[in-house]
Enzyme design. Structure first.
Site, PDB file in Angstrom:
ATOM      1  N   THR A 224       0.848  -1.200   0.000  1.00 23.13           N
ATOM      2  CA  THR A 224       0.000   0.000   0.000  1.00 23.13           C
ATOM      3  C   THR A 224       0.877   1.241   0.000  1.00 23.13           C
ATOM      4  OG1 THR A 224      -1.945   1.018   1.039  1.00 23.13           O
ATOM      5  CG2 THR A 224      -0.312   0.086   2.535  1.00 23.13           C
ATOM      6  N   ASN A 225       0.319   2.382   0.330  1.00 23.49           N
ATOM      7  CA  ASN A 225       1.097   3.626   0.378  1.00 23.49           C
ATOM      8  C   ASN A 225       0.712   4.396   1.639  1.00 23.49           C
ATOM      9  OD1 ASN A 225      -1.279   5.342  -0.302  1.00 23.49           O
ATOM     10  ND2 ASN A 225      -1.182   4.160  -2.189  1.00 23.49           N
TER      11      ASN A 225
END
Ligand code: CTP
Length: 427
Positions: A224-225
């Site tokens: 993810t980020n």
């Protein structure tokens, strides 16, 4: 007569959206154990800037003192229709209110409202009110289910009264059932939504994406980020405050969805692409705030990937490109004409303005909000941001460091202005 017509003046295009400030809310409180929660509600409404006038019925005063409400609102609390210290009080209170909120509303008061009785200051004022009326029932489950109560609430709903709840849960009797007053936070959200109904985006449909997508590696791991979703959620709230109907497409981890938004939960870039493309038809605006993964593992393992105790071998993931959602939107928009306007975001670590301009043109955006996520106070974590808003002719506004709420309001302001321009040019 209780009326659904909303008489408050249509709000102009606002520099700063402050739905509650200066709005006059009449809070009617009737005799239920849930009365104590209404003190909290009165406090929340007051803190948000509303002028809250409270009317307590005689039974309500048995549960909670007028002084409690006076202490949180700083205003006179009304209890007695025979107190003649001001002229035709019920008419004055009812006609000048922006919203009449009756919480908690007992079965008895609901019955009186349905019958049009006016035997105390609250029921009298309700008859005189010309503003939206929001009623939050609170009673024993059996009383709520009773055909008489059901008939009464049907009558009220037919007259345009908005009913919030009741909720299900543990009752004062110790039994479980439907009859609890809706929690103050939800009533606050309901009131905010009703007060924003005539805002500058009234009648407009807005889609907002928020958060960071998750790309699965195996059933327990994902890539993810750093996006928190806060900026997207703030944009959704600002659009609601401006009166729009909002669909919020969110990833896990985005907390506190704004009250009144239609929420679609997604995980991966693919899920988000499908949700965006399925919702944009007929919409006015897409705010593409989400940080969408550009790459995903070529295939997610069906079972948890195990390490071997006998070897130090690492793991190589083969990544493939995800769909660029805005490019797909551009294509579909060329055929359908929707969304009318698209605002994208660009998270950059260097050459922010140049990369932003390039993305605006490539992705066919009307506006792009560019932020340099390496700058202090800007970007993913935290509650503040700094944004450069661009359109195809250059800088629209350089927004200084401020809350994500403030940034969201400015974006909604500019998009509203652009929609109005669009309307006048197509007239
Ligand atoms: N975006 C998108 N689909 C993707 C990636 C991004 O729709 N697969 C959108 C984002 O929601 C944002 C805009 O495109 O509104 C710019 O996102 P950003 O991550 O800054 O740029 P990318 O297009 O991914 O380009 P790069 O990562 O190379 O800077």
């Amino acid at each position: 007569m209780v009326t659904p017509i909303c008489p408050f003046a249509t709000l102009r295009l606002m520099e700063h959206i402050d739905v509650m400030r200066g709005r006059r809310i009449l809070l009617g409180v009737t005799g239920s154990i849930a009365c104590y929660k209404s003190v909290d509600l009165a406090s929340k409404l007051t803190q948000a800037g509303a002028e809250v006038d409270v009317i307590l019925t005689e039974s309500a005063t048995r549960f909670v003192s007028p002084l409690s409400f006076r202490s949180v609102t700083g205003r006179t609390v009304y209890t007695d229709m025979w107190d003649l210290s001001d002229h035709v009080r019920h008419v004055g209170l009812g006609e000048t209110a922006d919203l009449l909120l009756i919480a908690p509303a007992t079965a008895h008061t609901i019955a009186k409202l349905a019958a049009g009785l006016a035997d105390n200051l609250l029921t009298l004022t309700t008859l005189a009110a010309r503003c939206p009326v929001l009623v939050a029932p609170a009673m024993d489950g059996g009383m709520w289910q009773h055909p008489a109560t059901q008939a009464n609430v049907t009558v009220l709903a037919e007259r345009g009264v908005i009913l919030a709840g009741p909720a299900e849960g543990r009752m004062a009797s110790g039994m479980h059932g439907k009859g609890r007053m809706v929690e103050p936070d939800d009533l606050f959200g309901n009131a905010r939504l009703l007060l924003s109904r005539q805002g500058p985006l009234h009648g407009r449909r807005v889609v907002v994406s928020a958060g960071g997508t998750r790309e699965a590696i195996d059933p327990v791991r994902f890539i993810t980020n750093r996006s928190s979703g806060k900026q997207g959620v703030a944009v959704a709230q600002a659009a609601l405050d401006a009166g729009a109907a909002v669909t919020l497409i969110v990833t896990p981890g985005c907390e506190q969805w704004p009250f009144g938004a239609t929420v679609i939960e997604v995980e991966s870039a693919q899920d988000m692409a499908e949700a965006v493309l399925a919702t944009i038809d007929g919409t006015d605006v897409l705010f593409m705030v989400a940080a969408v993964a550009d790459f995903k593992p070529e295939s997610a393992a069906e079972r948890k990937i195990k390490k071997s105790d006998d070897s130090d071998e690492g793991l190589t993931l083969v990544m493939t490109r995800t769909t660029d959602i805005l490019m797909a939107v551009k294509e579909s928009r060329e055929m359908s004409g929707y969304p009318r306007l698209v605002l994208g975001f660009a998270a950059e670590t260097h050459n922010a303005a140049d990369y932003g301009r390039d993305k605006l043109l490539r992705k066919g955006l009307d506006l792009i909000a560019v932020n340099d996520v390496t700058e202090a106070g800007a970007g993913f974590a935290g509650d503040t941001n700094r944004v450069l808003l661009l359109d195809s002719s250059g800088i629209v506004e350089a927004m200084p460091l401020q809350s994500k709420t403030g940034i969201a309001e400015r974006l909604v302001y500019h998009i509203t202005a652009a929609l109005n321009d669009d309307r006048s040019s197509s007239d």
